[in-house]
Design an enzyme around this catalytic site. Structure first.
Site, mmCIF file in Angstrom:
data_model
loop_
_atom_site.group_PDB
_atom_site.id
_atom_site.type_symbol
_atom_site.label_atom_id
_atom_site.label_comp_id
_atom_site.label_asym_id
_atom_site.label_seq_id
_atom_site.Cartn_x
_atom_site.Cartn_y
_atom_site.Cartn_z
ATOM 1 N N ASP A 53 0.910 -1.156 -0.052
ATOM 2 C CA ASP A 53 0.098 0.126 0.069
ATOM 3 C C ASP A 53 0.923 1.321 0.060
ATOM 4 O O ASP A 53 1.841 1.488 0.996
ATOM 5 C CB ASP A 53 -0.883 0.155 1.286
ATOM 6 C CG ASP A 53 -1.943 1.062 1.496
ATOM 7 O OD1 ASP A 53 -1.742 2.365 0.627
ATOM 8 O OD2 ASP A 53 -3.089 0.933 1.930
ATOM 9 N N ASN A 80 2.697 4.873 -10.840
ATOM 10 C CA ASN A 80 1.611 4.915 -11.562
ATOM 11 C C ASN A 80 0.171 4.921 -10.542
ATOM 12 O O ASN A 80 -0.872 5.099 -10.858
ATOM 13 C CB ASN A 80 1.546 3.622 -12.379
ATOM 14 C CG ASN A 80 0.001 3.464 -12.955
ATOM 15 O OD1 ASN A 80 -0.344 4.081 -13.991
ATOM 16 N ND2 ASN A 80 -0.621 2.354 -12.606
ATOM 17 N N SER A 131 0.863 11.069 -14.405
ATOM 18 C CA SER A 131 -0.288 12.374 -13.956
ATOM 19 C C SER A 131 -1.491 11.954 -14.683
ATOM 20 O O SER A 131 -2.095 10.894 -14.896
ATOM 21 C CB SER A 131 0.427 13.759 -14.135
ATOM 22 O OG SER A 131 -0.211 14.661 -14.170
ATOM 23 N N TYR A 145 -9.473 15.446 -7.010
ATOM 24 C CA TYR A 145 -8.642 14.456 -8.089
ATOM 25 C C TYR A 145 -7.747 15.529 -8.549
ATOM 26 O O TYR A 145 -6.558 15.225 -8.961
ATOM 27 C CB TYR A 145 -9.762 13.848 -8.960
ATOM 28 C CG TYR A 145 -8.455 13.042 -10.140
ATOM 29 C CD1 TYR A 145 -8.113 11.941 -9.739
ATOM 30 C CD2 TYR A 145 -9.059 13.608 -11.206
ATOM 31 C CE1 TYR A 145 -7.135 11.626 -10.999
ATOM 32 C CE2 TYR A 145 -8.218 13.113 -12.301
ATOM 33 C CZ TYR A 145 -7.429 11.866 -12.018
ATOM 34 O OH TYR A 145 -6.660 11.412 -13.232
ATOM 35 N N LYS A 149 -3.334 15.884 -9.175
ATOM 36 C CA LYS A 149 -2.803 15.898 -10.273
ATOM 37 C C LYS A 149 -1.810 17.323 -10.350
ATOM 38 O O LYS A 149 -0.734 17.112 -10.928
ATOM 39 C CB LYS A 149 -3.494 15.435 -11.480
ATOM 40 C CG LYS A 149 -4.291 14.206 -11.446
ATOM 41 C CD LYS A 149 -3.086 13.037 -11.180
ATOM 42 C CE LYS A 149 -3.650 11.646 -11.037
ATOM 43 N NZ LYS A 149 -2.642 10.627 -11.062
#
Length: 293
Positions: A53, A80, A131, A145, A149
């Site tokens: 994790d 990723n 990203s 979210y 990014k």
């Protein structure tokens, strides 16, 4: 001696495809995700898998120590792992917002901290942060979210100039619409958080729009090929926008004034919601027509 790569979020989608592609190119690949069982197909290929994790500091430390002990070097890190948690800013609990930053930003940053001593000692290495075009764009009900990014890109830009003199490259991958679990997961979270209440109608339309993107996506292998290129070329680009619509979206954001782009975003997702609604009607009619329903 083969080069060594760590790939996070490797249980499915972009991560799994990237692990396979790097393995095909001769890398010793460590594929990392929370669910070890979902990486069984990778293990069958000879890829080394680990249940980790990315919010667990002890697990990340143990992972990097294992890779260094077994392989003697770390050449490529592909950050990723990440997820999309959507909902109106007013509705999303701050604990959920913090978790999204923990996974999408702090987990990646911690792995950078852990691999950099090895890359510095080698005088070479490559950190590839996945990203999104969402770091250049924005959309309704996606504030947390997109914030993660944007943050990941800012972190990566600073890190790039910080470690370049040490022989380490930092590369950003900006996928567009990709065939992964992201739309389904994001849509479900959106409805759970904002599907009722003040933003309910908007949330339902946008969740439908996520489904309506199905005609505008590319397979994960497209992104994996770009990541593999970034990992192997002598002089990688700083950013790679890839996947259907990614380059056009980034160009449109650069070209259009903010208020014009606002209108484009709203119109686009309204159109996607209409497409999704039209597709749903025949299915609903068929279900109602079945005997006993």
């Amino acid at each position: 001696m083969s080069k060594v790569a760590i790939v996070t979020g490797a249980s499915a989608g972009i991560g799994a495809a990237t692990a396979r592609r790097l393995h095909e190119l001769g890398f010793t690949v460590y594929a990392v995700a929370r669910r070890l069982d979902r990486m069984a197909p990778l293990a069958e290929l000879g890829i080394r898998t680990a249940s980790v994790d990315v919010t667990d500091d002890a697990a990340l430390t143990a992972l990097v120590e294992r890779v260094a002990a077994e392989s003697g070097r770390i050449d490529v890190l592909v950050n990723n792992a990440g997820y999309g948690s959507f909902g109106a800013l007013e509705d999303v609990p701050l604990d959920e917002a913090r978790r999204q930053f923990e996974v999408n930003v702090f987990g990646a940053a911690r792995l950078c901290q852990l691999v950099l001593p090895h890359m510095r000692a080698q005088g070479a290495g490559r950190i590839i942060n996945v990203s999104s075009v969402g770091a250049r764009l924005y959309e309704p009900l996606g504030s947390w979210y997109h914030a993660t990014k944007y943050a990941l890109e800012g972190l990566s830009d600073c890190l790039r100039v910080e470690v370049k003199p040490l022989g380490v490259d930092v590369v950003l991958i900006q996928p567009g619409g990709i065939e992964t679990e992201f739309p389904q997961v994001a849509g479900e979270r959106l409805l759970a958080v904002s599907g009722a209440g003040a933003y309910g109608e908007y949330a339902r339309q946008y969740a439908a729009a996520l489904t309506g993107e199905a005609d505008h996506i590319s397979p994960p292998s497209v992104v994996a090929a770009v990541i593999a290129r970034a990992a192997t070329v002598r002089r990688p680009r700083i950013r790679y926008a890839t996947g259907r619509g990614a380059k056009a979206a980034v160009f449109a954001r650069w070209l259009l004034p903010d208020r014009v782009f606002d209108r484009v975003v709203v119109a686009l997702f309204a159109a996607l919601a209409r497409v999704a609604a039209r597709r749903a009607r025949p299915l609903e009619q068929a279900v109602r027509a079945e005997p006993g329903t």
